[in-house]
Design an enzyme around this catalytic site. Structure first.
Site, PDB file in Angstrom:
ATOM      1  N   ARG A  99     -28.154-109.415  56.343  1.00 41.01           N
ATOM      2  CA  ARG A  99     -28.244-110.699  57.444  1.00 41.01           C
ATOM      3  C   ARG A  99     -27.217-111.586  57.314  1.00 41.01           C
ATOM      4  O   ARG A  99     -27.238-112.515  57.505  1.00 41.01           O
ATOM      5  CB  ARG A  99     -29.777-111.469  57.359  1.00 41.01           C
ATOM      6  CG  ARG A  99     -30.812-110.445  57.622  1.00 41.01           C
ATOM      7  CD  ARG A  99     -32.011-111.381  57.510  1.00 41.01           C
ATOM      8  NE  ARG A  99     -33.241-110.442  57.967  1.00 41.01           N
ATOM      9  CZ  ARG A  99     -34.300-110.360  57.093  1.00 41.01           C
ATOM     10  NH1 ARG A  99     -34.314-110.787  56.136  1.00 41.01           N
ATOM     11  NH2 ARG A  99     -35.375-109.295  57.557  1.00 41.01           N
ATOM     12  N   LYS A 121     -15.142-113.449  66.664  1.00 41.71           N
ATOM     13  CA  LYS A 121     -15.751-112.418  67.643  1.00 41.71           C
ATOM     14  C   LYS A 121     -15.590-111.454  66.709  1.00 41.71           C
ATOM     15  O   LYS A 121     -14.242-111.025  66.047  1.00 41.71           O
ATOM     16  CB  LYS A 121     -14.879-112.275  69.041  1.00 41.71           C
ATOM     17  CG  LYS A 121     -15.196-113.253  69.857  1.00 41.71           C
ATOM     18  CD  LYS A 121     -14.757-113.029  71.345  1.00 41.71           C
ATOM     19  CE  LYS A 121     -15.306-113.921  72.483  1.00 41.71           C
ATOM     20  NZ  LYS A 121     -14.795-113.424  73.551  1.00 41.71           N
ATOM     21  N   GLU A 163       0.154-111.737  73.451  1.00 35.78           N
ATOM     22  CA  GLU A 163      -0.863-112.440  72.897  1.00 35.78           C
ATOM     23  C   GLU A 163      -0.381-114.105  72.753  1.00 35.78           C
ATOM     24  O   GLU A 163      -0.960-115.003  73.068  1.00 35.78           O
ATOM     25  CB  GLU A 163      -1.833-111.956  71.789  1.00 35.78           C
ATOM     26  CG  GLU A 163      -2.834-110.984  72.354  1.00 35.78           C
ATOM     27  CD  GLU A 163      -3.766-111.344  73.413  1.00 35.78           C
ATOM     28  OE1 GLU A 163      -3.938-112.502  73.332  1.00 35.78           O
ATOM     29  OE2 GLU A 163      -4.565-110.242  73.692  1.00 35.78           O
ATOM     30  N   LYS A 205      -5.706-120.986  70.078  1.00 35.68           N
ATOM     31  CA  LYS A 205      -6.900-120.557  70.236  1.00 35.68           C
ATOM     32  C   LYS A 205      -8.075-121.200  69.310  1.00 35.68           C
ATOM     33  O   LYS A 205      -9.183-121.310  69.789  1.00 35.68           O
ATOM     34  CB  LYS A 205      -6.912-118.936  69.591  1.00 35.68           C
ATOM     35  CG  LYS A 205      -8.161-118.301  69.571  1.00 35.68           C
ATOM     36  CD  LYS A 205      -8.011-116.480  69.382  1.00 35.68           C
ATOM     37  CE  LYS A 205      -9.146-116.012  69.657  1.00 35.68           C
ATOM     38  NZ  LYS A 205      -9.234-114.425  69.523  1.00 35.68           N
ATOM     39  N   GLU A 215     -18.420-119.035  74.156  1.00 35.38           N
ATOM     40  CA  GLU A 215     -17.695-118.603  75.238  1.00 35.38           C
ATOM     41  C   GLU A 215     -18.629-118.612  76.557  1.00 35.38           C
ATOM     42  O   GLU A 215     -18.950-118.021  77.407  1.00 35.38           O
ATOM     43  CB  GLU A 215     -17.251-117.110  75.391  1.00 35.38           C
ATOM     44  CG  GLU A 215     -16.481-116.653  76.441  1.00 35.38           C
ATOM     45  CD  GLU A 215     -15.879-115.221  76.243  1.00 35.38           C
ATOM     46  OE1 GLU A 215     -15.470-114.804  77.353  1.00 35.38           O
ATOM     47  OE2 GLU A 215     -15.554-114.915  74.969  1.00 35.38           O
ATOM     48  N   ARG A 219     -13.777-121.615  76.306  1.00 31.58           N
ATOM     49  CA  ARG A 219     -13.149-120.211  75.899  1.00 31.58           C
ATOM     50  C   ARG A 219     -12.876-119.165  76.702  1.00 31.58           C
ATOM     51  O   ARG A 219     -11.912-118.145  76.277  1.00 31.58           O
ATOM     52  CB  ARG A 219     -14.404-119.733  74.447  1.00 31.58           C
ATOM     53  CG  ARG A 219     -13.658-118.905  73.832  1.00 31.58           C
ATOM     54  CD  ARG A 219     -14.467-118.375  72.546  1.00 31.58           C
ATOM     55  NE  ARG A 219     -13.817-117.342  71.641  1.00 31.58           N
ATOM     56  CZ  ARG A 219     -14.293-117.075  70.532  1.00 31.58           C
ATOM     57  NH1 ARG A 219     -15.041-117.723  69.847  1.00 31.58           N
ATOM     58  NH2 ARG A 219     -13.812-116.028  70.125  1.00 31.58           N
ATOM     59  N   ASN A 223      -9.318-115.472  78.098  1.00 36.09           N
ATOM     60  CA  ASN A 223      -9.255-113.994  78.680  1.00 36.09           C
ATOM     61  C   ASN A 223      -8.240-113.561  79.605  1.00 36.09           C
ATOM     62  O   ASN A 223      -8.060-112.861  80.600  1.00 36.09           O
ATOM     63  CB  ASN A 223     -10.544-113.514  79.350  1.00 36.09           C
ATOM     64  CG  ASN A 223     -11.724-113.594  78.315  1.00 36.09           C
ATOM     65  OD1 ASN A 223     -11.474-112.936  77.217  1.00 36.09           O
ATOM     66  ND2 ASN A 223     -12.923-114.174  78.559  1.00 36.09           N
ATOM     67  N   HIS A 226      -6.879-110.410  80.682  1.00 38.23           N
ATOM     68  CA  HIS A 226      -7.668-109.381  79.873  1.00 38.23           C
ATOM     69  C   HIS A 226      -8.915-108.703  80.783  1.00 38.23           C
ATOM     70  O   HIS A 226      -8.881-107.422  80.496  1.00 38.23           O
ATOM     71  CB  HIS A 226      -8.340-110.106  78.804  1.00 38.23           C
ATOM     72  CG  HIS A 226      -7.440-110.393  77.588  1.00 38.23           C
ATOM     73  ND1 HIS A 226      -6.503-111.133  77.536  1.00 38.23           N
ATOM     74  CD2 HIS A 226      -7.778-109.937  76.343  1.00 38.23           C
ATOM     75  CE1 HIS A 226      -6.013-111.220  76.432  1.00 38.23           C
ATOM     76  NE2 HIS A 226      -6.667-110.214  75.568  1.00 38.23           N
ATOM     77  N   HIS A 230      -8.082-104.825  80.162  1.00 38.83           N
ATOM     78  CA  HIS A 230      -9.052-104.050  79.637  1.00 38.83           C
ATOM     79  C   HIS A 230      -9.265-102.805  80.387  1.00 38.83           C
ATOM     80  O   HIS A 230      -9.602-101.625  79.992  1.00 38.83           O
ATOM     81  CB  HIS A 230     -10.360-104.847  79.577  1.00 38.83           C
ATOM     82  CG  HIS A 230     -10.371-105.736  77.971  1.00 38.83           C
ATOM     83  ND1 HIS A 230     -11.189-106.937  77.942  1.00 38.83           N
ATOM     84  CD2 HIS A 230      -9.687-105.481  76.865  1.00 38.83           C
ATOM     85  CE1 HIS A 230     -10.949-107.135  76.821  1.00 38.83           C
ATOM     86  NE2 HIS A 230     -10.035-106.514  76.219  1.00 38.83           N
ATOM     87  N   HIS A 241      -2.977-102.373  73.629  1.00 36.31           N
ATOM     88  CA  HIS A 241      -3.675-103.573  74.319  1.00 36.31           C
ATOM     89  C   HIS A 241      -2.767-104.828  74.645  1.00 36.31           C
ATOM     90  O   HIS A 241      -2.986-105.115  75.771  1.00 36.31           O
ATOM     91  CB  HIS A 241      -4.597-104.061  73.121  1.00 36.31           C
ATOM     92  CG  HIS A 241      -5.264-105.545  73.572  1.00 36.31           C
ATOM     93  ND1 HIS A 241      -6.329-105.528  74.243  1.00 36.31           N
ATOM     94  CD2 HIS A 241      -4.995-106.892  73.196  1.00 36.31           C
ATOM     95  CE1 HIS A 241      -6.713-106.988  74.639  1.00 36.31           C
ATOM     96  NE2 HIS A 241      -5.829-107.669  73.840  1.00 36.31           N
TER      97      HIS A 241
END
Length: 331
Positions: A99, A121, A163, A205, A215, A219, A223, A226, A230, A241
């Site tokens: 947990r 993330k 990035e 960031k 997000e 946030r 993206n 992206h 993606h 990427h």
């Protein structure tokens, strides 16, 4: 949210200062174990394979089994040493094992330092869908040692620069100017210049994540490029990427021009910088296939999708659009 502490400098020395006194288990990949054995083997460690294919639940289950066999408990600290795949997996395992246990990263790629390792993330892929299972849990610290980037091939460094450029367009116009000057002078990948760019990009960031960890609003700006990027990644294995994000940023900058949000001259600056960095900004797959793939984006909601659009270099907005409205920008 408890903020992640960012450290810059020699990874070996930094770890002696920042690691807790409790038991430490390193999660890394075979390449990092081979390149930095003295860094890794001073701790108990679990080495996984390399490549996007291992970023899956099978790898996570393997690590769970190794941790249980070691007798790792809730006081164990997990240290991810590697690029974005390693840090994503480590963060996910740490967030879910018993947990949740504490964790931190030594990020060893430029892409990882400015993107994957910061923001909390953590996740794994399902089939061809990126990061479909995951958590948002902040690492205690991230160490960025730009001297470790010297082992990377130029293509991987360039992927990270995509990035860095994204962060500059999203929230740091001065960083964009700096990158332009570095490219002109041929200094882009020298350690002192990389360190400056990495720290600026990470701060963009982290400042956004501090305002919107989950997000739900700001946030989403991260993206930029992206959604299309993606989709391109999903459709072809010929680009990584960063290369896909570069294509996405070029396309979305042109879309913002068509909407009257972004000046044509700024769009030209974006394309010019990406080209000078060595990116091919022309997608390798038909636009209709890219647009079809965006309809499977995990951030969509019913018939709408949130699109990040530049309004100036250093400022972007998020616009909620119907897919039909979005698609018309590219036909």
């Amino acid at each position: 949210m408890i903020p992640t502490k960012l450290y810059f400098g020699d990874a070996m020395a930094m770890l002696r200062e920042v690691l807790p006194e409790s038991r430490v288990v390193v999660i890394t990949d075979e390449n990092i174990l081979r390149l930095y054995p003295n860094l890794v083997t001073q701790y108990e460690h679990i080495a996984i394979g390399c490549g996007e294919d291992i970023k899956c639940m099978d790898t996570v289950m393997h690590i769970y089994g190794e941790l249980m066999a070691m007798g790792a408990d809730r006081s164990t600290f997990l240290l991810g040493i590697g690029g974005g795949i390693v840090t994503d997996i480590t963060g996910f395992v740490a967030s879910t094992y018993m947990r949740g246990v504490a964790f931190g990263f030594v990020s060893t790629t430029l892409l990882g330092q400015v993107d994957a390792s910061v923001g909390g993330k953590n996740g794994v892929n399902v089939a061809s869908f990126k990061n479909m299972i995951g958590t948002i849990t902040q690492p205690q610290f991230v160490i960025s040692d730009v001297t470790m980037l010297g082992t990377l091939p130029e293509r991987e460094l360039r992927a990270g620069m995509a990035e860095v450029v994204k962060s500059a367009i999203v929230g740091d116009g001065e960083l964009f100017d700096y990158i332009e000057r570095c490219v002109s002078d041929g200094n882009c990948y020298l350690p002192e210049y990389l360190q400056y760019m990495v720290s600026r990009a990470m701060n963009v960031k982290m400042s956004i994540v501090a305002e919107d960890e989950r997000e739900s609003g700001k946030r989403r700006l991260l993206n930029l490029g992206h959604t299309i990027g993606h989709a391109i990644e999903k459709l072809t294995h010929d680009v990584n990427h960063g290369e896909a994000v570069a294509m996405g940023m070029s396309l979305i900058a042109r879309a913002a021009v068509r909407l009257g949000l972004f000046s044509p001259s700024d769009a030209e600056r974006v394309d010019a910088l990406l080209l000078r960095l060595g990116f091919d900004i022309a997608p390798k797959v038909p636009m209709e296939e890219i647009l079809r793939a965006t309809r499977q984006d995990k951030k969509k909601s019913d018939e709408y999708i949130n699109i990040v659009l530049p309004v100036a270099i250093g400022e972007c907005v998020v616009r909620k659009m119907k897919f039909e409205e979005f698609e018309k920008l590219f036909v």
